[in-house]
Scaffold this motif. Sequence first.
Motif, short mmCIF file in Angstrom:
data_model
loop_
_atom_site.label_atom_id
_atom_site.label_comp_id
_atom_site.label_asym_id
_atom_site.label_seq_id
_atom_site.Cartn_x
_atom_site.Cartn_y
_atom_site.Cartn_z
N ALA A 4 57.48 14.91 -79.86
CA ALA A 4 56.32 14.03 -79.70
C ALA A 4 56.06 13.75 -78.22
CB ALA A 4 56.54 12.72 -80.46
N ALA A 5 57.12 13.54 -77.46
CA ALA A 5 56.98 13.38 -76.01
C ALA A 5 56.46 14.68 -75.38
CB ALA A 5 58.31 12.98 -75.39
N ARG A 7 54.48 16.80 -76.85
CA ARG A 7 53.04 16.89 -77.15
C ARG A 7 52.24 16.08 -76.13
NH1 ARG A 7 48.49 15.18 -79.00
NH2 ARG A 7 47.23 16.45 -80.43
N ALA A 8 52.74 14.91 -75.75
CA ALA A 8 52.04 14.08 -74.78
C ALA A 8 51.98 14.79 -73.42
CB ALA A 8 52.75 12.72 -74.65
N LYS A 9 53.06 15.42 -73.03
CA LYS A 9 53.09 16.17 -71.76
C LYS A 9 52.18 17.39 -71.82
CE LYS A 9 55.62 14.57 -68.45
NZ LYS A 9 55.03 14.37 -67.12
N VAL A 11 49.28 17.90 -72.69
CA VAL A 11 47.85 17.80 -72.36
C VAL A 11 47.51 18.64 -71.13
CG1 VAL A 11 47.42 15.58 -73.46
CG2 VAL A 11 48.18 15.64 -71.08
N ASP A 67 61.48 16.76 -69.58
CA ASP A 67 60.11 17.20 -69.87
C ASP A 67 60.11 18.63 -70.40
OD1 ASP A 67 59.01 14.81 -68.84
OD2 ASP A 67 58.74 15.65 -66.83
N ASN A 70 61.42 18.79 -73.89
CA ASN A 70 60.46 18.22 -74.84
C ASN A 70 59.28 19.16 -75.08
OD1 ASN A 70 62.12 15.99 -74.94
ND2 ASN A 70 60.88 14.77 -73.53
#
Lengths: 80, 80
Positions: A4-5, A7-9, A11, A67, A70
């Motif tokens: 989930a982290a 996915r946020a990265k 972008v 990062d 993830n």
Amino acid sequence: ADAAAGRAKAVQCQACHGLDGISKLPDAPNLAGQNEDYLVKALHDFKTGERKNELMSTVVKPLSDADIANLAAFYHSLKP
Amino acid sequence: ADAAAGRAKAVQCQACHGLDGISKLPDAPNLAGQNEDYLVKALHDFKTGERKNELMSTVVKPLSDADIANLAAFYHSLKP
């Protein structure tokens, strides 16, 4: 690793690799479902300069090991 | 490019990448359905030394441009 982290990265990856992991450019690889270990190594190699690509070398620079882990977990989790 | 000729050449790739394009080793990427242009560039970069990997650098050396195009067409044609 935390997909989930990742996915946020991701972008910042989506213009080329998509948030679905399906490449949006002919010379960018699809990442959906790719081997997690391979993705970690690829990002790490771009960061160290072992693997070279003008764009990837730039975007990978600020990524921490967490990062990278993830992001690899996120793209690995997607259905190709 | 000739995917059938690529399939014949791919016997030497199958131990790691599979004849189905699904990786048999954690640090080898899946290739099934991968972008054809990306695959051509990857093989070409291993051949020139722009991209480095001990095993890939060795196996790619004898491949012609046609072999590379055919292998890329074959792996691109597979369903991931």
